[in-house]
Write an enzyme that holds these catalytic residues in place. Structure first.
Site, short mmCIF file in Angstrom:
data_model
loop_
_atom_site.label_atom_id
_atom_site.label_comp_id
_atom_site.label_asym_id
_atom_site.label_seq_id
_atom_site.Cartn_x
_atom_site.Cartn_y
_atom_site.Cartn_z
N CYS A 190 1.06 -1.21 -0.17
CA CYS A 190 -0.06 0.03 -0.03
C CYS A 190 0.90 1.26 0.06
O CYS A 190 0.77 2.34 -0.67
CB CYS A 190 -0.84 -0.04 1.14
SG CYS A 190 -2.62 0.46 0.87
N CYS A 230 7.95 -30.22 18.10
CA CYS A 230 7.68 -29.81 19.76
C CYS A 230 6.29 -29.32 19.64
O CYS A 230 5.74 -29.71 20.55
CB CYS A 230 8.69 -28.42 19.55
SG CYS A 230 10.07 -28.83 20.04
N CYS A 258 12.90 -19.47 16.40
CA CYS A 258 12.80 -20.80 16.77
C CYS A 258 13.83 -21.55 15.72
O CYS A 258 14.57 -22.58 16.07
CB CYS A 258 11.51 -21.45 16.25
SG CYS A 258 10.51 -21.73 17.80
#
Lengths: 137, 256
Positions: free
Chosen positions: B109, B175, B217
């Site tokens: 945008c 996990c 992670c």
């Protein structure tokens, strides 16, 4: 320059022989040091063990509960069984979440700092094996 | 509720596909937090993320340059026009012919309609706008678009979720599907539902996007993190959003 090259080049892994569910012989040809092994096991950046395991370490807060306690590991397993379970646990139990600590093949997207290096060196694994053998109960 | 149909090709490649969490067992990361952290999120006067929201609200009606339009000059009051928008993202972008996440949409945008350079990943103004727009979906269900054009990307995201990676060789699923609720060191492993992004994370002492969290992670399993804006990260976001379909949007959430 030679030193630079050697530090930048990964060491080839020591070859080992699996007999049954064990690696009977030391990876280095000599026994490890249990005191050094304890330091590795309780180091969360090095051995990483306590992220998943609990163990008889009263001074260590925040131990994991994803895996069996290390207490009594030295009674449950022989030295050779412990060695294989650290070196390549997925060879014993393919579905285990225990990482293979001495394996550099078959991995995906390994970070640059860790590429072509095992989690622990052969000598460090022997230290950990020596320490775990002292956990009799 | 959207049911994910994994393509045969994925199943045939031998991924160890963990069982998905049944819909009635899904829990927000909020449920795994201490009561004091929960309280911080519940009370807008305690939630540090509301500072970013306030900045985003101010940006919404400010022209980014002298000749440029503000967000509000096209979209009006965000409280009405942006209601439910964040709950749908990532969504398919016609121009790019691929899915984009909310922050990419904000930047598209900016570039297209405001003739401004894209805001940098994790920059304060981008997180502020995303948090302000996200707030307009708070309390609404996560509502991924039923758009067939998204399906290939969503399937790739599912495959990535189930791909073991890094020196420690873990997949997300090992996990967050198989071991949620257990403790990794002291911390309970949540189910990885992205219901509150951008979040204020105590560990960061700041605000961050879902991509930042995913990269954390990856670093944790000693994998090379995917770069910000990588298609793979958007595909993973897309998969995670469909996995969390119907759960309640919490933006801006607090996490430990």
């Amino acid at each position: 320059m030679a030193a630079l090259l050697s530090s930048a080049t990964a060491q080839p892994l020591v070859k080992y022989v699996v007999t049954g569910d064990a690696i009977p012989d030391s990876l280095t040809g000599s026994p490890g040091d249990a005191a050094r092994g304890r330091a590795i096991v309780t180091n969360r950046q090095k051995g990483l063990c306590l992220l998943c395991h609990t163990g008889p370490f009263a001074e260590e807060r925040f131990q994991g509960d994803l895996a069996p306690s290390l207490a009594g590991a030295g009674s449950r397993w022989t030295e050779g069984q412990l060695r294989l379970r650290i070196v390549d646990s997925r060879r014993v139990t393919p579905s285990t979440i225990m990482p293979s600590y001495y394996r550099i093949d078959g991995l995906t997207r390994v970070g640059a700092a860790w590429r072509d290096r095992p989690v622990l060196s052969a000598a460090e694994i022997e230290d950990v094996v020596a320490f775990l053998k002292t956990l009799r109960e | 509720m959207i049911r994910l149909v994994l393509p045969a090709a994925l199943l045939a490649t031998g991924f160890a596909l963990a069982a998905d969490i049944p819909a009635n067992e899904r829990r927000s990361g909020f449920d795994f937090m201490s009561s004091s952290t929960q309280q911080m999120q519940r009370d807008d006067t305690l939630n540090p993320a509301m500072l970013w929201v306030a900045e985003g609200e101010a940006q919404w009606s400010e022209a980014p340059a002298a000749a440029a339009k503000s967000c509000a000059s096209c979209h009006g009051d965000a409280v009405g026009s942006m209601r439910g928008v964040a709950a749908r993202y990532p969504a398919f972008d016609e121009r790019r012919q691929k899915p984009v996440d909310l922050q990419q949409r904000i930047n598209l945008c900016r570039e297209t309609h405001q003739q401004q350079p894209a805001l940098a990943a994790e920059s304060r103004p981008l997180l502020g706008l995303a948090a302000y727009i996200g707030l307009q979906s708070r309390g609404l269900p996560v509502s991924p678009p039923q758009d067939a054009r998204l399906q290939p990307a969503r399937s790739r995201g599912a495959a990535l979720f189930n791909t073991a990676m890094g020196q420690l060789n873990f997949s997300c699923a090992q996990c967050h599907n198989d071991n949620w609720g257990h403790r990794l060191a002291g911390s309970p492993i949540p189910q990885a539902h992205p219901t509150g992004y951008p979040i204020y994370r105590l560990e960061w002492q700041g605000m961050g996007s879902l991509q930042r969290r995913l990269r954390n992670c990856m670093t944790g399993v000693r994998a090379e993190p995917l770069p910000y804006g990588a298609d793979e990260l958007v595909e993973l976001e897309l998969y995670l959003n469909s996995r969390a379909a119907g759960m309640t949007v919490e933006t801006p959430a607090v996490r430990p």
